[in-house]
Design a protein around this motif. Structure first.
Motif, short mmCIF file in Angstrom:
data_model
loop_
_atom_site.label_atom_id
_atom_site.label_comp_id
_atom_site.label_asym_id
_atom_site.label_seq_id
_atom_site.Cartn_x
_atom_site.Cartn_y
_atom_site.Cartn_z
N THR A 131 0.84 -1.20 0.00
CA THR A 131 0.00 0.00 0.00
C THR A 131 0.88 1.24 0.00
O THR A 131 2.07 1.19 0.35
CB THR A 131 -0.89 0.05 1.25
N LEU A 132 0.26 2.37 -0.38
CA LEU A 132 1.00 3.64 -0.39
C LEU A 132 1.47 3.99 1.02
O LEU A 132 2.60 4.47 1.21
CB LEU A 132 0.11 4.75 -0.96
N ALA A 133 0.61 3.74 2.00
CA ALA A 133 0.98 4.07 3.38
C ALA A 133 2.20 3.26 3.81
O ALA A 133 3.13 3.81 4.43
CB ALA A 133 -0.20 3.80 4.32
N LEU A 165 4.48 1.90 1.90
CA LEU A 165 5.64 2.37 1.14
C LEU A 165 6.21 3.64 1.77
O LEU A 165 7.43 3.76 1.96
CB LEU A 165 5.20 2.65 -0.30
N GLN A 166 5.32 4.55 2.13
CA GLN A 166 5.80 5.82 2.70
C GLN A 166 6.47 5.60 4.05
O GLN A 166 7.50 6.21 4.36
CB GLN A 166 4.64 6.81 2.81
#
Lengths: 248, 295
Positions: free
Chosen positions: A2-4, A6-7
């Motif tokens: 997910t983007l979260a 990854l960040q």
């Protein structure tokens, strides 16, 4: 992923400088350099005189160490490094270095402080000065120094050789504030500092005078108090005063 | 600093605010930096606008705002941010948006812009423009955040393509991602030609993808800048003159664009103002020639 996630992994890797979270580490290293370099550059910008005192290499080492343990929690870097003076002292720098850093930080803080106009003494609508209280401009800060850091800072600012650091026999108080657009600081005699501190805590001018009477002969109280009052206004420290419920 | 509070907006489909149209502005300007403050204030320079970094002026008071007041009396202004964090999975910072709105309302800029990137997560700010994967999920996040920003700011947002040094698996190209953002949100584009050259070179991509895919009618501003060569990568350092590949691509875009604002962006090794004005004259020459070709 997910983007979260990854960040979070990406930021985690920037904070610890460890394993790149991506297969191609070249680009990650650009961002690692940007991240750490940005924080160090912010410290260099705020603590200009501290860097001159420590020397470029030692300052850089201290700044990198600070940046590694102190991520930024604000969208602006203007306030980054507020705890750098304490960090310097904990990290082996002398007290004088830490105090020069405090002056650097306080002046930066005043630079961005709110625009609140000061008033002139003649504009203070007070009949009974003994009942007068004062509102000071929000950039005024007082701080006790235990070394000749103020003298060192002034020499560094003038690009003069810094005097050797010495411990003062008695701590001195510096006042930092902004007058118009220019941040300033001044070392205050201990009596002046105590009177200003009292007034800033909400004491009436009468109460300040009573305290002053415990320090100087009674015959000198009025003259000393008058001098102090004029200085507060002339230096642009006062934004308002009031007495008996009146205020402006 | 007021505590950051995430602002997670309604899904953009539910937003009541349709961004108003942003008129185009044809002109040539510079990114205004401290070494040139005196130059632009002491004499009227041949600049149609200046762009400033929004966050440098989102302060309580003091000299920055005082200077900006004077600048604004002489020049049109564009506000360009670096910390909006449009890729934030947990929403935008309401305090940030409120302060930016105050600044925009006070100085009446041509527009307000920021980058299609993310800058931090979980309350940590990297102060860097970090790359997004061009996925459907990222598109949803950024589009929602743009809609929130446009509503909070009361004006359409202009978003810039960043330089990227690494890429992720994604369903879209960067140009497709930007085009879709415009279609979904009504936002406009700030086209950084140098960033296209940097990203395309770093990822072995063709600049034609940007030329052919970006919605040219949404482009309101162009950035021109220089870069440097890092470890096998071009890096967007803004510390060198605009290089030939950037000028060449600028000329190709200008053949396709209508009225647009062009500016030189320089952040390091800042030369005398006259040097940047000479570079801006080169942009004027290319834009004029492109206009003649297009006609």
């Amino acid at each position: 992923m997910t983007l979260a996630l990854l960040q979070r992994r990406f930021v985690g890797s920037l904070l610890d400088g460890g394993e790149p979270p991506v297969a191609d580490a070249r680009g990650w290293r650009v961002h690692l350099g940007n991240y750490r370099g940005g924080l160090v550059e912010a410290l260099r910008d705020t603590f200009e005189r501290t860097e001159r005192l420590l020397g470029h290499e030692r300052f850089a080492a201290m700044a990198h160490a600070y940046a590694e343990g102190h991520p930024s929690h604000a969208w602006s870097l203007n306030g980054y490094g507020a705890t750098f003076p304490d960090f310097l002292q904990r990290s082996g720098a002398t007290l004088a270095v830490a105090e020069v850093a405090w002056i650097d930080e306080a002046l930066r803080d005043a630079f961005y402080g709110p625009d609140v106009p000061s008033i002139a003494l003649r504009d203070c609508p007070v009949d009974d000065w003994s009942e007068a209280t004062f509102r000071f401009v929000p950039t005024v800060r007082l701080h006790r120094l235990h070394t000749n850091a103020a003298t060192i800072w002034a020499a560094l600012a003038a690009s003069s050789p810094a005097p050797d650091a010495v411990t003062l026999t008695e701590p001195a108080t510096v006042r930092v504030w902004r007058r118009h657009l220019a941040p300033r600081f001044a070392t205050l005699p201990s009596r002046d500092a105590a009177c200003l501190s009292l007034a800033m805590s909400g004491a009436t001018f009468g109460e300040v005078c009573v305290w002053l009477g415990t320090q100087v002969p009674a015959a000198d109280v009025a003259a000393e108090a008058g001098t102090l009052l004029r200085e507060w206004f002339d230096e642009g420290l006062v934004q308002g005063c009031s007495a008996a419920g009146a205020s402006r | 600093m007021e505590p950051a509070r995430p602002l997670v907006g309604r899904a953009f489909e539910e937003s009541t605010m349709a961004p108003s149209a942003l008129p185009s502005f044809a002109g040539f300007g510079l990114g205004l930096r401290v070494p040139h403050y005196a130059d632009v204030l002491e004499a009227r320079q041949p600049l149609d606008f200046v762009e400033v970094i929004s966050e440098n002026f989102m302060v309580d008071g003091g000299k920055p705002l005082h200077v900006l007041e004077q600048v604004r009396t002489r020049y049109r202004l564009a506000l360009h941010g670096v910390s909006m964090n449009l890729g934030a999975v947990d929403g935008l910072d309401a305090t940030y948006l409120r302060r930016l709105r105050l600044l925009a309302d006070r100085f009446d800029p041509l527009w307000v812009s920021d980058h299609v990137c993310w800058t931090g997560v979980d309350g940590i700010h990297t102060h860097d423009l970090l790359p997004l994967p061009y996925t459907d999920e990222a598109l949803e996040v950024v589009a929602r955040n743009i809609m929130v920003a446009q509503e909070a700011l009361g004006r359409p947002l202009v978003v810039e393509n960043p330089s990227t040094y690494l890429s992720f698996d994604g369903a879209m190209t960067e140009a497709s991602f930007l085009a879709e953002l415009c279609a979904r949100t009504g936002c406009y584009l700030l086209l950084d030609v140098n960033n296209i050259v940097v990203s395309a070179t770093n990822h072995g991509q063709r600049v034609e993808d940007w030329l052919d895919t970006l919605p040219v009618d949404r482009i309101r501003q162009i950035h021109l800048a220089g870069h440097s060569r890092g470890e096998d990568l071009l890096v967007d350092t803004h510390d060198a003159p605009v290089p030939s590949p950037v000028w060449d691509l600028y000329a190709r875009f200008m053949e396709r664009l209508g009225p647009v604002a062009t500016m030189i962006e320089r952040d390091g090794n800042i030369p005398p103002l006259a040097t940047l004005l000479d570079e801006l004259d080169e942009a004027r020459r290319i834009a004029g020639a492109s206009a003649r070709v297009a006609a």
